[in-house]
Write an enzyme that holds these catalytic residues in place. Structure first.
Site, PDB file in Angstrom:
ATOM      1  N   ASP A 170      13.033 -21.840 -28.628  1.00  0.00           N
ATOM      2  CA  ASP A 170      13.676 -21.877 -27.314  1.00  0.00           C
ATOM      3  C   ASP A 170      14.953 -21.050 -27.418  1.00  0.00           C
ATOM      4  OD1 ASP A 170      11.964 -23.726 -25.882  1.00  0.00           O
ATOM      5  OD2 ASP A 170      12.796 -25.319 -27.119  1.00  0.00           O
ATOM      6  N   ARG A 252      20.924 -22.863 -16.800  1.00  0.00           N
ATOM      7  CA  ARG A 252      19.689 -22.291 -17.331  1.00  0.00           C
ATOM      8  C   ARG A 252      18.890 -21.614 -16.227  1.00  0.00           C
ATOM      9  NH1 ARG A 252      16.738 -27.181 -20.173  1.00  0.00           N
ATOM     10  NH2 ARG A 252      15.330 -25.504 -20.855  1.00  0.00           N
ATOM     11  N   HIS A 283       9.821 -24.478 -15.729  1.00  0.00           N
ATOM     12  CA  HIS A 283       8.952 -25.571 -16.115  1.00  0.00           C
ATOM     13  C   HIS A 283       8.192 -25.981 -14.851  1.00  0.00           C
ATOM     14  CE1 HIS A 283      12.703 -25.914 -18.512  1.00  0.00           C
ATOM     15  NE2 HIS A 283      11.973 -26.400 -19.493  1.00  0.00           N
ATOM     16  N   HIS A 295      13.805 -35.127 -20.572  1.00  0.00           N
ATOM     17  CA  HIS A 295      14.011 -35.494 -21.972  1.00  0.00           C
ATOM     18  C   HIS A 295      14.147 -37.009 -22.115  1.00  0.00           C
ATOM     19  CE1 HIS A 295      15.235 -31.231 -22.083  1.00  0.00           C
ATOM     20  NE2 HIS A 295      14.803 -31.277 -23.325  1.00  0.00           N
ATOM     21  N   ASP A 389       5.267 -28.767 -21.971  1.00  0.00           N
ATOM     22  CA  ASP A 389       6.594 -28.998 -22.532  1.00  0.00           C
ATOM     23  C   ASP A 389       6.408 -29.938 -23.723  1.00  0.00           C
ATOM     24  OD1 ASP A 389       9.334 -28.891 -22.846  1.00  0.00           O
ATOM     25  OD2 ASP A 389       9.803 -29.580 -20.825  1.00  0.00           O
TER      26      ASP A 389
END
Length: 623
Positions: A170, A252, A283, A295, A389
């Site tokens: 990443d 991001r 994503h 997460h 992911d």
């Protein structure tokens, strides 16, 4: 006051595989994998299906007396039918356990990622997280040791195969960068959005200059990775951020404008490919517009399908359809990442990464809005690789067992399973599911064929890049200009920050400080980097106006000048005196601090504009 390269290849790669792209002048197929339309959704320039009648830049003369496409241009257009056939033949020689291993990507350093286990599992690849990067004696990353480890890992992945394996990372820029100094450090992806917004506002243009900067920045970032032995970068994030309520993506994201995210995402994707590194835009179905972090837990996206198509899905559609934009060739996107977002409109209470309707929705984005013209881009569903992911994230762990999640993802439509908690358990679970009929055998075969097609094609692209001269690279759009050579990464990183820096409130055309300043906030490294940049520019540090650095995306501050180093949302609750300034920097690299000092001293103006709403300031605010 104002408003405002050295890609790692298997030792014995057959010449027939390496040259398949050059043999595919009239057989380029749909993006990524077996089973697609043989006419393809992203025709190669000069293939005869893109309206050129076999013409294209570079190479020998084709139809109508025009030069035929070079081997590099053909490789960039995507896998050929010959490559798909070779992949299908290779997968047909594997048993279920070998096919299952081929669709798994483990975390390097975790159990079963040593060379012997990689070979025993027939593992598809590994991902490198920060804890797998060795540290040198001076505290920087030991890139020599890392290169040696990746080479050893690649040898294990390639053993007995005619294709190299996935060595992934990443590496987005900003806070998401697993390999750091001495590699060139890049600012946040939002920097490109700020540069884009400023250029379009100031020059009433379509942002071509910013798109070129995004492509070149990502190419240079990927070239550093390729030199170390990486073959895949799970980037860029093409999530459309909603701003301060977005807890996971923030800087991001390129922008809150779906169309600008689409354009910048295409440029970034092309840049990574231009260095021979496979991108994976992420994503889907969109992580920037939810208010929870996957997460930790599974975010719920309550928007309707129509709303998603207008906002979150628009960048993915632009990438998967492969349609050219002004001045660009059709873009082949080899892989897309599926996130762990629950979309009740698609399937209630089921994260997208294990939801069949979510994979169907993603693949159907490549379909044209209206009736398809024969041979036109967008003529069929997306047939590239869809990677999950990380399967060890909270969104799945709270719902499924370690061996259950990979099986459910594969059955739903995933081709590549990233970071299962237990590699051997995932492999065995998949085999058991195939044996029991829970997962059809042809679903596993299809996934393995797509992955092997992807990897064979990457080797062909790396070979074509290695053999092309600068003129051929320039003609293919791989390097800028007329083939005079590459750009210095550190200089380009600084250029990105200099184009992005935004004065949200304060004077635009005058120095913001005097001969000396004080610095507060941020981390010790942030303050040290600011001090070094200030002293190099002749600006004293120790007395005078206070420059407050915001270390967090939503952290407020007080000072004579408050500078947001990451996402700019903290500026909304920050305060400065009359004559003070609020500045968005979007990065904390050495080049970013140099750009900041130039603006503070009046040596340069701040050309960027907010790519997202910040408090009372709308997107587009800037000098």
């Amino acid at each position: 006051m104002k408003t405002s390269s050295r890609p790692s290849l298997p030792a014995a790669l057959p010449v027939t595989v390496l040259l398949a792209a050059a043999l595919a002048l009239t057989s380029c197929t749909a993006p990524g994998g077996p089973g697609g339309n043989t006419t393809g959704t992203t025709p190669a320039p000069g293939s005869g299906t893109d309206g050129t009648g076999g013409a294209g830049p570079g190479g020998a003369e084709g139809q109508d007396g025009e030069p035929a496409p070079s081997a590099l241009e053909l490789a960039l257009a995507g896998p050929s039918m010959e490559t798909e056939e070779a992949a299908a033949e290779a997968v047909a020689q594997m048993d279920a356990a070998e096919q299952a291993g081929q669709v798994l990507v483990g975390q390097l350093g975790a159990a079963d990622t040593d060379p012997a286990s990689i070979r025993e599992l027939n593992l598809g690849g590994v991902i490198v997280m920060g804890d797998a990067v060795p540290e040198a004696a001076d505290g920087t990353d030991d890139v020599d040791a890392l290169t040696a480890r990746l080479d050893q890992t690649q040898q294990a992945l390639s053993a007995g195969r005619d294709w190299s394996g996935i060595v992934s990372v990443d590496q987005e820029g900003g806070l998401v960068a697993r390999v750091q100094e001495p590699l060139t450090e890049w600012p946040t992806p939002m920097s490109y959005g700020a540069a884009d917004a400023g250029l379009r506002d100031a020059q009433d243009e379509d942002g071509d200059e910013a798109l070129q900067l995004a492509a070149e920045g990502h190419r240079l970032m990927a070239a550093d990775l390729a030199e170390l032995g990486f073959t895949v970068d799970f980037a860029p994030s093409v999530d459309v951020t909603i701003g301060a309520d977005d807890p996971a993506i923030g800087a991001r994201s390129f922008s809150s404008d779906p169309e600008r995210v689409a354009e910048l995402g295409r440029a970034a994707t092309r840049g990574l490919l231009n260095a021979g590194v496979l991108p994976a835009p992420k994503h889907f179905p969109g992580h920037g517009s939810v208010t929870a972090d996957s997460h930790v837990t599974a975010p719920v996206q309550a928007a309707s399908r129509a709303e998603l198509q207008e906002r979150d899905w628009l960048p993915f559609q632009a990438l998967l359809a492969g349609e050219p934009t002004a001045g660009t060739e059709p873009l082949y996107t080899p892989m897309v990442m599926m996130g762990h977002i629950v979309v009740p409109e698609l399937e209630p209470e089921v994260p997208a990464s294990v939801s069949g309707p979510a994979y169907e929705a993603l693949r159907e984005l490549a379909l044209p809005a209206g009736p398809a013209d024969e041979g036109a881009a967008g003529g069929g569903t997306y047939n590239g690789v869809v990677v999950t992911d990380a399967l060890n994230m909270g969104a799945l762990v709270e719902r499924y067992g370690a061996d259950e999640a990979p099986v459910k993802a594969l059955a739903a439509g995933a081709d590549l399973l990233l970071m299962p908690s237990d590699l051997t358990g995932a492999r065995d679970g998949i085999v058991a599911a195939v044996d029991s009929g829970e997962v059809p055998a042809d679903r596993l075969t299809e996934a393995a064929e797509r992955v092997v097609t992807l990897l064979m094609w990457r080797d062909q692209l790396a070979e074509a890049l290695g053999q092309a001269n600068q003129e051929e690279k320039a003609a293919a759009g791989v390097v800028p200009g007329s083939g005079t050579g590459g750009t210095e990464p550190a200089a380009t990183s600084r250029e990105v920050s200099a184009a992005a820096i935004t004065v949200v409130e304060g004077e635009c055309s005058a120095p913001l400080v005097g001969d000396s300043v004080q610095v507060a906030g941020g981390t010790a490294r942030d303050r040290a980097r600011f001090t070094a940049a200030a002293e190099d520019a002749g600006l004293g540090v120790g007395s005078g106006p206070v420059i407050t650095l915001l270390g967090g995306a939503r952290e407020p501050g007080r000072g004579d000048v408050v500078v947001a180093l990451d996402a700019p949302f903290g500026l909304a609750s920050s305060s400065v005196p009359d004559g003070g300034a609020l500045v968005a920097l979007y990065g904390r690299s050495p080049g970013a601090f140099e750009a900041l000092v130039d603006v503070l001293t009046g040596e340069a103006e701040a050309p960027g504009a907010l790519p997202v709403e910040v408090g009372e300031w709308p997107a587009g605010t800037g000098c």
